[in-house]
Design an enzyme around this catalytic site. Structure first.
Site: not given
Length: 507
Positions: A54, A308
């Site tokens: 992110k 992720s």
């Protein structure tokens, strides 16, 4: 909504935030590759400063903001990882940042956001509620709202992962797997990959109960989920973004939905290959990849999954460990009815054979039959039917509970209670050596006239197994029982006078 793919690809090429963002490595998972007969790689986004991809989208969005945008500060809504990206980016440019997070956000993510100097507001029981509150605060305090996924600058930032993969890997790629929440990662990666090499499949992976993109693509419109499962809270949204939906509709080849057990198994796979503990959302790509390979019976292909994120709450590891074996289809959960008589338990164990018993829960309940809840290690799901048939041939009724959610979540911890019929019961706690034959050794030393009235055992992977046993021993045989304990050779503790036993298990 028309999105210019050429322009988006150029935007991705122009992103340059490598003063903060890391070019993460592409790592081969050797054990998993061998097991699945394919070349399995992971893009290690868990190695970013905030342990999540992110930061890429957040940094790129910040690079486009003007001084006017930043004058009063920024605000974001996030379940954790976008929040950290915004907080760290704001810290770098000395800008005020307010982050609205759902009240169920793991503490590790809340504390990480605070550590970067951001103001945290906990609001609502899901991401949608946090988002609505963030919009209200943005208007009230004149803050610039930074969307976690439905923003082309954020999408371009995430798309740099696709660019790096192609720079790092010069062999043919069959497919790239991305976790999907709101759709920022998969739409950014797909935009770049398909612009450069349309032959590479881009596959999105969602958690069961949070499959907003899967349902939206099927309906050909953005679906708003009434409820969303929160185990993979980093990818739990009720509605995907507009830009993300349009890009996925054009570019994503397939969506895969995986259950919690599969996610837990993928977390374990990653740990065994790299000694890294991914968060549930961070393991979605790997879980989906395994399902895809098995479904399509593929071999010798190059597969890449994006790891992720790794912002895992420590106390969640217990659940992950409990469910990983089932997720990998290495443990069967079976309920067995055996006759309530001395030697029946031993007979049951003999029918199981050399398979490792991972768990055994039993409490005496009647003079006729006993119900056993047991976990058994298996190497293939087809073994379960064979085990049940073998038990049935011996007159032992067995039921497969491996897919029974209530059994896996609750029943395994609730088997037991008081047993008024268990006269002359002694309660002992043992430590069994965690090796084949330890249980049979115990049963072999046990006097054939003594009845086991309680048995609780769970293998947690330590070098010893902690076992609680109730044995009905007539008072006149106490000395014989002490001799049994001595000959057994296992560490033991007398718990017959334990107040916990008196309160919950004793007569």
């Amino acid at each position: 909504m028309k999105i210019d793919l050429k322009q988006l690809k150029k935007s991705i090429d122009r992103v340059n935030n490598y003063n903060v963002v890391k070019k993460t490595p592409l790592q081969k998972l050797d054990q998993l590759s061998q097991r699945f007969d394919n070349n399995i790689f992971v893009k290690r986004e868990d190695l970013q400063l905030i342990h999540s991809f992110k930061i890429r989208g957040a940094m790129n969005r910040f690079s486009k903001l003007t001084k006017k945008n930043l004058s009063n500060g920024v605000i974001a809504a996030s379940a954790g990882n976008h929040a950290q990206g915004v907080a760290l980016s704001a810290k770098k440019i000395k800008c005020r940042a307010v982050i609205v997070m759902p009240e169920i956000t793991p503490l590790i993510k809340v504390e990480a956001v605070k550590s970067h100097g951001a103001e945290v507001v906990l609001h609502g029981d899901n991401f949608a509620a946090a988002m609505a509150h963030a919009f209200e605060l943005a208007e009230k305090e004149k803050l610039t709202f930074l969307h976690p996924y439905d923003d082309l600058d954020v999408i371009a930032g995430q798309g740099t992962i696709g660019k790096e993969i192609l720079d790092q890997f010069n062999k043919p790629i069959h497919a790239i797997f991305c976790c999907v929440g709101g759709g920022g990662l998969v739409s950014g990666v797909a935009a770049y990959i398909k612009s450069v090499n349309p032959k590479i499949k881009v596959i999105g992976v969602e958690a069961k109960g949070a499959e907003a993109m899967t349902k939206s693509l099927k309906a050909n419109k953005r679906v708003n989920l009434k409820q969303v499962a929160l185990f993979a809270e980093g990818a739990a949204v009720k509605q995907v973004g507009e830009h993300n939906f349009e890009l996925c509709k054009q570019l994503v080849d397939e969506m895969i939905v995986v259950d919690n057990d599969s996610i837990c198994a993928a977390i374990k796979d990653m740990f065994e290959d790299s000694r890294t503990v991914l968060e549930p959302a961070g393991a979605l790509a790997l879980a989906g990849m395994k399902q895809y390979i098995e479904k399509n019976k593929l071999s010798n292909e190059n597969m890449i999954g994006i790891a992720s994120g790794a912002n895992m709450n420590f106390d969640r590891l217990r659940f992950v460990s409990e469910r990983a074996e089932i997720g990998e289809q290495r443990e069967a959960i079976i309920a067995v009815t055996i006759p309530e008589k001395p030697g029946a338990f031993k007979s049951f164990c003999e029918k199981i054979g050399k398979r490792n018993i991972t768990e055994f829960n039993y409490r005496y309940s009647s003079k006729k039959n006993a119900q056993i809840f047991t976990g058994i290690s298996i190497s293939d799901p087809s073994e379960v039917k064979s085990i049940i048939n073998s038990l049935g041939a011996a007159g032992l009724e067995a039921i497969d509970l491996t897919a029974n959610e209530m059994a896996k979540l609750h029943l395994r911890h609730l088997v037991g209670g008081r047993a008024p019929q268990a006269k002359n019961e002694l309660i002992y706690r043992f430590e069994f050596p965690e090796q084949p034959g330890a249980l049979m050794n115990f049963l072999g030393h046990l006097n054939k006239g003594w009845n086991i009235s309680l048995f609780h055992y769970r293998n947690h992977g330590a070098d010893t197994a902690r076992v609680l046993v109730g044995i009905q021993v007539p008072a006149r045989q106490k000395q014989t029982f002490k001799k049994f304990l001595s000959q057994l050779g296992y560490p033991y503790w007398d718990e017959t006078e334990n107040p916990g036993y008196s309160l919950f298990l004793g007569n």
